[in-house]
Design a protein around this motif. Sequence first.
Motif, PDB file in Angstrom:
ATOM      1  N   ARG A 135      51.770  39.345  34.753  1.00  0.00           N
ATOM      2  CA  ARG A 135      50.948  40.463  35.213  1.00  0.00           C
ATOM      3  C   ARG A 135      49.513  40.016  35.496  1.00  0.00           C
ATOM      4  O   ARG A 135      48.905  40.431  36.486  1.00  0.00           O
ATOM      5  N   ARG A 136      48.974  39.164  34.669  1.00  0.00           N
ATOM      6  CA  ARG A 136      47.607  38.678  34.888  1.00  0.00           C
ATOM      7  C   ARG A 136      47.512  37.858  36.178  1.00  0.00           C
ATOM      8  O   ARG A 136      46.553  37.996  36.938  1.00  0.00           O
ATOM      9  N   LEU A 137      48.505  36.999  36.416  1.00  0.00           N
ATOM     10  CA  LEU A 137      48.529  36.225  37.655  1.00  0.00           C
ATOM     11  C   LEU A 137      48.697  37.151  38.854  1.00  0.00           C
ATOM     12  O   LEU A 137      48.033  36.987  39.883  1.00  0.00           O
ATOM     13  N   PHE A 138      49.595  38.130  38.711  1.00  0.00           N
ATOM     14  CA  PHE A 138      49.816  39.072  39.806  1.00  0.00           C
ATOM     15  C   PHE A 138      48.536  39.832  40.142  1.00  0.00           C
ATOM     16  O   PHE A 138      48.201  40.010  41.321  1.00  0.00           O
ATOM     17  N   ASP A 139      47.811  40.287  39.135  1.00  0.00           N
ATOM     18  CA  ASP A 139      46.570  41.020  39.394  1.00  0.00           C
ATOM     19  C   ASP A 139      45.598  40.175  40.198  1.00  0.00           C
ATOM     20  O   ASP A 139      44.927  40.669  41.111  1.00  0.00           O
ATOM     21  N   MET A 140      45.538  38.888  39.897  1.00  0.00           N
ATOM     22  CA  MET A 140      44.642  37.977  40.603  1.00  0.00           C
ATOM     23  C   MET A 140      45.084  37.812  42.071  1.00  0.00           C
ATOM     24  O   MET A 140      44.263  37.856  42.996  1.00  0.00           O
ATOM     25  N   VAL A 141      46.386  37.646  42.272  1.00  0.00           N
ATOM     26  CA  VAL A 141      46.946  37.487  43.618  1.00  0.00           C
ATOM     27  C   VAL A 141      46.770  38.775  44.418  1.00  0.00           C
ATOM     28  O   VAL A 141      46.395  38.747  45.599  1.00  0.00           O
ATOM     29  N   GLN A 142      47.019  39.908  43.789  1.00  0.00           N
ATOM     30  CA  GLN A 142      46.877  41.189  44.479  1.00  0.00           C
ATOM     31  C   GLN A 142      45.421  41.418  44.906  1.00  0.00           C
ATOM     32  O   GLN A 142      45.157  41.877  46.022  1.00  0.00           O
ATOM     33  N   GLU A 143      44.482  41.052  44.051  1.00  0.00           N
ATOM     34  CA  GLU A 143      43.063  41.183  44.394  1.00  0.00           C
ATOM     35  C   GLU A 143      42.728  40.322  45.611  1.00  0.00           C
ATOM     36  O   GLU A 143      41.998  40.754  46.517  1.00  0.00           O
ATOM     37  N   ARG A 144      43.259  39.114  45.663  1.00  0.00           N
ATOM     38  CA  ARG A 144      43.024  38.221  46.810  1.00  0.00           C
ATOM     39  C   ARG A 144      43.617  38.836  48.080  1.00  0.00           C
ATOM     40  O   ARG A 144      42.998  38.799  49.148  1.00  0.00           O
ATOM     41  N   ALA A 145      44.808  39.421  47.990  1.00  0.00           N
ATOM     42  CA  ALA A 145      45.454  40.033  49.152  1.00  0.00           C
ATOM     43  C   ALA A 145      44.670  41.249  49.635  1.00  0.00           C
ATOM     44  O   ALA A 145      44.504  41.450  50.845  1.00  0.00           O
ATOM     45  N   ARG A 146      44.182  42.045  48.709  1.00  0.00           N
ATOM     46  CA  ARG A 146      43.380  43.225  49.091  1.00  0.00           C
ATOM     47  C   ARG A 146      42.090  42.785  49.783  1.00  0.00           C
ATOM     48  O   ARG A 146      41.677  43.390  50.776  1.00  0.00           O
ATOM     49  N   ALA A 147      41.464  41.731  49.274  1.00  0.00           N
ATOM     50  CA  ALA A 147      40.229  41.225  49.880  1.00  0.00           C
ATOM     51  C   ALA A 147      40.484  40.729  51.300  1.00  0.00           C
ATOM     52  O   ALA A 147      39.583  40.770  52.145  1.00  0.00           O
ATOM     53  N   ALA A 148      41.700  40.272  51.568  1.00  0.00           N
ATOM     54  CA  ALA A 148      42.069  39.797  52.909  1.00  0.00           C
ATOM     55  C   ALA A 148      42.626  40.930  53.782  1.00  0.00           C
ATOM     56  O   ALA A 148      43.129  40.677  54.873  1.00  0.00           O
ATOM     57  N   ASP A 149      42.572  42.168  53.271  1.00  0.00           N
ATOM     58  CA  ASP A 149      43.078  43.345  53.990  1.00  0.00           C
ATOM     59  C   ASP A 149      44.554  43.249  54.348  1.00  0.00           C
ATOM     60  O   ASP A 149      44.978  43.721  55.408  1.00  0.00           O
ATOM     61  N   GLU A 150      45.330  42.617  53.484  1.00  0.00           N
ATOM     62  CA  GLU A 150      46.779  42.576  53.698  1.00  0.00           C
ATOM     63  C   GLU A 150      47.333  43.985  53.482  1.00  0.00           C
ATOM     64  O   GLU A 150      46.977  44.644  52.506  1.00  0.00           O
ATOM     65  N   PRO A 151      48.206  44.451  54.364  1.00  0.00           N
ATOM     66  CA  PRO A 151      48.751  45.800  54.191  1.00  0.00           C
ATOM     67  C   PRO A 151      49.831  45.895  53.102  1.00  0.00           C
ATOM     68  O   PRO A 151      50.123  46.971  52.599  1.00  0.00           O
ATOM     69  N   ARG A 152      50.410  44.740  52.751  1.00  0.00           N
ATOM     70  CA  ARG A 152      51.463  44.742  51.743  1.00  0.00           C
ATOM     71  C   ARG A 152      51.592  43.360  51.128  1.00  0.00           C
ATOM     72  O   ARG A 152      51.127  42.362  51.675  1.00  0.00           O
ATOM     73  N   LEU A 153      52.260  43.331  49.994  1.00  0.00           N
ATOM     74  CA  LEU A 153      52.709  42.079  49.387  1.00  0.00           C
ATOM     75  C   LEU A 153      54.228  42.077  49.485  1.00  0.00           C
ATOM     76  O   LEU A 153      54.861  43.131  49.392  1.00  0.00           O
ATOM     77  N   TRP A 154      54.806  40.897  49.671  1.00  0.00           N
ATOM     78  CA  TRP A 154      56.263  40.822  49.696  1.00  0.00           C
ATOM     79  C   TRP A 154      56.719  39.494  49.128  1.00  0.00           C
ATOM     80  O   TRP A 154      55.949  38.525  49.054  1.00  0.00           O
ATOM     81  N   VAL A 155      57.969  39.467  48.682  1.00  0.00           N
ATOM     82  CA  VAL A 155      58.500  38.317  47.963  1.00  0.00           C
ATOM     83  C   VAL A 155      60.015  38.282  48.104  1.00  0.00           C
ATOM     84  O   VAL A 155      60.650  39.325  48.276  1.00  0.00           O
TER      85      VAL A 155
END
Length: 160
Positions: A97-117
């Motif tokens: 969860r801690r790693l995910f929060d960091m990755v999600q913050e980076r994606a939001r800063a890049a204006d990504e509309p979604r995350l996928w895996v």
Amino acid sequence: MPDFHPLSWATPTDTAALADVMFDAVRNGPSKYTQAQRAAWVPERRRGAEWETRLAAKDIAIGRDATRILGFMSIEGGGYIDFAFIRPEAQGSGLFRRLFDMVQERARAADEPRLWVHASLMAQPAFAAVGFSVVEHQIVQIGDQDFQRAMMEKPLVTAV
């Protein structure tokens, strides 16, 4: 439970340690895959120019204890999470969860509309716990083994 130091972003000097984490997680951790499937997925520790080039194309969040990397998660353009691996002894500790929060913050800063895996059977519950939904169940072949996985996504923009 391991004592975590602050999270950070990986550097090119971490490529061998990331390969160790991936190998340890797949080959030694709890799994819903058979030993034959695990051996086909990660037959040996990744190394060499192809591995280094693949990692260089991503931002990789890492979590350490006092001596080594315990887990990592990558993000790349388009909001794709290619890697998410936690060493067996750190699973269930909150590191994912801690790693995910960091990755999600980076994606939001890049204006990504979604995350996928493309989530393994082991990773699907962890991704569901942070808001991902299954888009499609898939079967892929690696070597002579078939693997069940799911394409999952999490929207990052909400309708107004």
